[in-house]
Enzyme design. Structure first.
Site, PDB file in Angstrom:
ATOM      1  N   LYS A 168       0.910  -1.184   0.075  1.00  0.00           N
ATOM      2  CA  LYS A 168      -0.006  -0.068  -0.070  1.00  0.00           C
ATOM      3  C   LYS A 168       0.826   1.453  -0.153  1.00  0.00           C
ATOM      4  O   LYS A 168       0.392   2.195  -0.777  1.00  0.00           O
ATOM      5  CB  LYS A 168      -0.771  -0.084   1.425  1.00  0.00           C
ATOM      6  CG  LYS A 168      -2.013   0.967   1.145  1.00  0.00           C
ATOM      7  CD  LYS A 168      -2.966   0.731   2.485  1.00  0.00           C
ATOM      8  CE  LYS A 168      -4.203  -0.259   2.148  1.00  0.00           C
ATOM      9  NZ  LYS A 168      -4.992  -0.228   3.082  1.00  0.00           N
ATOM     10  N   ASP A 204      -9.184   2.698   3.645  1.00  0.00           N
ATOM     11  CA  ASP A 204      -9.892   1.585   3.810  1.00  0.00           C
ATOM     12  C   ASP A 204     -10.599   1.047   2.504  1.00  0.00           C
ATOM     13  O   ASP A 204     -11.233   2.053   2.032  1.00  0.00           O
ATOM     14  CB  ASP A 204     -10.673   1.424   4.996  1.00  0.00           C
ATOM     15  CG  ASP A 204     -11.119   0.070   5.532  1.00  0.00           C
ATOM     16  OD1 ASP A 204      -9.988  -0.480   5.856  1.00  0.00           O
ATOM     17  OD2 ASP A 204     -12.218  -0.275   5.245  1.00  0.00           O
ATOM     18  N   SER A 205     -10.493  -0.159   1.958  1.00  0.00           N
ATOM     19  CA  SER A 205     -10.995  -0.271   0.787  1.00  0.00           C
ATOM     20  C   SER A 205     -11.489  -1.741   0.652  1.00  0.00           C
ATOM     21  O   SER A 205     -10.949  -2.789   1.655  1.00  0.00           O
ATOM     22  CB  SER A 205     -10.086  -0.185  -0.352  1.00  0.00           C
ATOM     23  OG  SER A 205      -8.540  -0.982  -0.030  1.00  0.00           O
ATOM     24  N   PHE A 238      -2.163  -7.208  -6.123  1.00  0.00           N
ATOM     25  CA  PHE A 238      -2.468  -8.240  -4.903  1.00  0.00           C
ATOM     26  C   PHE A 238      -4.076  -8.394  -4.732  1.00  0.00           C
ATOM     27  O   PHE A 238      -4.808  -8.035  -5.740  1.00  0.00           O
ATOM     28  CB  PHE A 238      -1.966  -7.347  -3.696  1.00  0.00           C
ATOM     29  CG  PHE A 238      -2.686  -6.137  -3.346  1.00  0.00           C
ATOM     30  CD1 PHE A 238      -2.704  -4.977  -4.276  1.00  0.00           C
ATOM     31  CD2 PHE A 238      -3.645  -6.062  -2.515  1.00  0.00           C
ATOM     32  CE1 PHE A 238      -3.411  -3.905  -3.712  1.00  0.00           C
ATOM     33  CE2 PHE A 238      -4.456  -4.976  -1.952  1.00  0.00           C
ATOM     34  CZ  PHE A 238      -4.282  -3.905  -2.854  1.00  0.00           C
ATOM     35  N   GLY A 239      -4.329  -9.095  -3.726  1.00  0.00           N
ATOM     36  CA  GLY A 239      -5.869  -9.533  -3.511  1.00  0.00           C
ATOM     37  C   GLY A 239      -6.793  -9.947  -4.445  1.00  0.00           C
ATOM     38  O   GLY A 239      -6.230 -10.892  -5.227  1.00  0.00           O
ATOM     39  N   ASP A 243      -7.051  -8.691  -7.456  1.00  0.00           N
ATOM     40  CA  ASP A 243      -6.664  -8.430  -8.610  1.00  0.00           C
ATOM     41  C   ASP A 243      -6.823  -9.158 -10.036  1.00  0.00           C
ATOM     42  O   ASP A 243      -7.242  -8.905 -11.031  1.00  0.00           O
ATOM     43  CB  ASP A 243      -5.224  -7.574  -8.623  1.00  0.00           C
ATOM     44  CG  ASP A 243      -5.188  -6.267  -8.145  1.00  0.00           C
ATOM     45  OD1 ASP A 243      -6.222  -5.418  -7.821  1.00  0.00           O
ATOM     46  OD2 ASP A 243      -4.251  -5.647  -7.885  1.00  0.00           O
ATOM     47  N   LYS A 296      -3.326   0.592 -13.927  1.00  0.00           N
ATOM     48  CA  LYS A 296      -4.072   0.444 -12.599  1.00  0.00           C
ATOM     49  C   LYS A 296      -4.294   1.721 -11.718  1.00  0.00           C
ATOM     50  O   LYS A 296      -5.507   2.234 -11.642  1.00  0.00           O
ATOM     51  CB  LYS A 296      -3.587  -0.819 -11.766  1.00  0.00           C
ATOM     52  CG  LYS A 296      -4.415  -0.999 -10.317  1.00  0.00           C
ATOM     53  CD  LYS A 296      -4.155  -2.032  -9.771  1.00  0.00           C
ATOM     54  CE  LYS A 296      -5.003  -2.075  -8.498  1.00  0.00           C
ATOM     55  NZ  LYS A 296      -4.645  -2.817  -7.252  1.00  0.00           N
ATOM     56  N   HIS A 313      -9.803   2.455  -7.676  1.00  0.00           N
ATOM     57  CA  HIS A 313     -10.621   3.055  -6.588  1.00  0.00           C
ATOM     58  C   HIS A 313      -9.333   3.936  -6.048  1.00  0.00           C
ATOM     59  O   HIS A 313      -9.815   5.051  -5.311  1.00  0.00           O
ATOM     60  CB  HIS A 313     -11.106   1.875  -6.036  1.00  0.00           C
ATOM     61  CG  HIS A 313     -10.280   0.936  -5.574  1.00  0.00           C
ATOM     62  ND1 HIS A 313      -9.565   0.265  -6.519  1.00  0.00           N
ATOM     63  CD2 HIS A 313     -10.015   0.328  -4.253  1.00  0.00           C
ATOM     64  CE1 HIS A 313      -8.956  -0.753  -5.850  1.00  0.00           C
ATOM     65  NE2 HIS A 313      -9.241  -0.720  -4.594  1.00  0.00           N
ATOM     66  N   ARG A 314      -8.400   3.393  -5.630  1.00  0.00           N
ATOM     67  CA  ARG A 314      -7.343   4.059  -4.703  1.00  0.00           C
ATOM     68  C   ARG A 314      -6.777   5.285  -5.388  1.00  0.00           C
ATOM     69  O   ARG A 314      -6.653   6.297  -4.799  1.00  0.00           O
ATOM     70  CB  ARG A 314      -6.214   2.867  -4.119  1.00  0.00           C
ATOM     71  CG  ARG A 314      -5.323   3.452  -3.191  1.00  0.00           C
ATOM     72  CD  ARG A 314      -4.526   2.583  -2.420  1.00  0.00           C
ATOM     73  NE  ARG A 314      -5.438   1.272  -1.977  1.00  0.00           N
ATOM     74  CZ  ARG A 314      -5.377   0.131  -2.509  1.00  0.00           C
ATOM     75  NH1 ARG A 314      -4.957   0.003  -3.584  1.00  0.00           N
ATOM     76  NH2 ARG A 314      -6.289  -0.715  -1.879  1.00  0.00           N
TER      77      ARG A 314
HETATM   78  P1  IMP Z   1      -7.398  -2.501   2.531  1.00  0.00           P
HETATM   79  O1  IMP Z   1      -8.303  -1.897   3.278  1.00  0.00           O
HETATM   80  O2  IMP Z   1      -7.156  -1.432   1.525  1.00  0.00           O
HETATM   81  O3  IMP Z   1      -6.226  -3.047   3.272  1.00  0.00           O
HETATM   82  O4  IMP Z   1      -8.181  -3.483   1.677  1.00  0.00           O
HETATM   83  C1  IMP Z   1      -8.581  -4.674   2.277  1.00  0.00           C
HETATM   84  C2  IMP Z   1      -8.788  -5.688   1.137  1.00  0.00           C
HETATM   85  O5  IMP Z   1      -9.563  -5.385   0.014  1.00  0.00           O
HETATM   86  C3  IMP Z   1      -7.517  -6.348   0.748  1.00  0.00           C
HETATM   87  O6  IMP Z   1      -7.025  -7.097   1.661  1.00  0.00           O
HETATM   88  C4  IMP Z   1      -7.921  -6.871  -0.658  1.00  0.00           C
HETATM   89  O7  IMP Z   1      -8.485  -8.193  -0.510  1.00  0.00           O
HETATM   90  C5  IMP Z   1      -9.110  -6.093  -0.859  1.00  0.00           C
HETATM   91  N1  IMP Z   1      -8.579  -4.879  -1.749  1.00  0.00           N
HETATM   92  C6  IMP Z   1      -8.582  -3.574  -1.689  1.00  0.00           C
HETATM   93  N2  IMP Z   1      -7.956  -2.807  -2.772  1.00  0.00           N
HETATM   94  C7  IMP Z   1      -7.699  -3.853  -3.697  1.00  0.00           C
HETATM   95  C8  IMP Z   1      -7.210  -3.676  -4.817  1.00  0.00           C
HETATM   96  O8  IMP Z   1      -6.618  -2.617  -5.382  1.00  0.00           O
HETATM   97  N3  IMP Z   1      -6.852  -5.012  -5.726  1.00  0.00           N
HETATM   98  C9  IMP Z   1      -7.332  -6.189  -5.013  1.00  0.00           C
HETATM   99  N4  IMP Z   1      -7.793  -6.275  -3.793  1.00  0.00           N
HETATM  100  C10 IMP Z   1      -8.147  -5.014  -3.188  1.00  0.00           C
END
Ligand code: IMP
Length: 192
Positions: free
Chosen positions: A12, A64-65, A145-146, A148, A168, A173-174
């Protein structure tokens, strides 16, 4: 300008530094905070307030996402990181998402990122960014990651994990939430 960011996630920190190259991003782990708010912005404020007390007179930020899937009523949502339970596991989360969407035609989804800011005077600000798309039938790509490898943004036929970081960040969103946050910080910095 320094920007203290409430995270211990190096991935992040890298993404935020790429999107906000004119700031010195300084991570600060909001140790022990319970992210138990019902929405993204609530959790972002829990995190930023946890570090702001330690950096008086400075800009602090938290984000937070998560992923929201229409056919699943907005799940995994705030539970995105731990969708498949503890301990958090990306392969398990992605496998569960595909399982829950087996045979489902409407694969519409969006990522949401909420950013909470505390300015040097202690005032609070917020910004939100979203990226709409759909969940693929199978994972593809090795970047990011996650979720994606499973998320195909609108206007693309490749997953987030098949896009470069620049591609990306331009639509994510970010990227969108941080662009809005950057405007808030720049406007505040001008006014001080
Ligand atoms: P965080 O609150 O940004 O840490 O996101 C929480 C979770 O949302 C992460 O562990 C991912 O599983 C998912 N996530 C958030 N943003 C992304 C992204 O840009 N790509 C993929 N997964 C995401």
């Amino acid at each position: 300008m320094k920007l203290f960011v409430a995270t211990h996630n190096q991935h992040k920190v890298r993404e935020i530094s790429q999107i906000l190259p004119d700031f010195e991003v300084v991570p600060d782990d909001p140790e022990g905070v319970e992210e138990n708010a019902p929405d993204f912005i609530g959790n972002a404020f829990v995190k930023v307030r946890a570090i702001a007390a330690g950096h008086p007179g400075e800009w602090c930020m938290a984000d937070d996402s998560g992923l929201e899937v229409r056919a699943l009523g907005g799940e995994p949502g705030v539970r995105s990181a731990r969708y498949a339970g503890e301990p958090a596991s990306t392969p398990n989360n992605n496998a569960l998402l595909l399982r829950n969407l087996e045979g489902v035609e409407d694969r519409t989804a969006n990522f949401t990122c909420a950013v909470a800011l505390v300015d040097p005077g202690g005032r609070e600000h917020s910004a939100v960014g979203r990226c709409f798309g759909r969940i693929a039938l199978a994972p593809s790509g090795a970047e990011g990651f996650g979720y994606d490898p499973l998320f195909i943004p609108d206007g693309f036929d490749r997953s987030f994990a098949e896009l470069s970081a620049e591609e990306k960040n331009a639509i994510s969103h970010r990227g969108r939430a941080l662009a809005a946050a950057r405007k808030i910080v720049m406007a505040g910095a001008d006014g001080q």
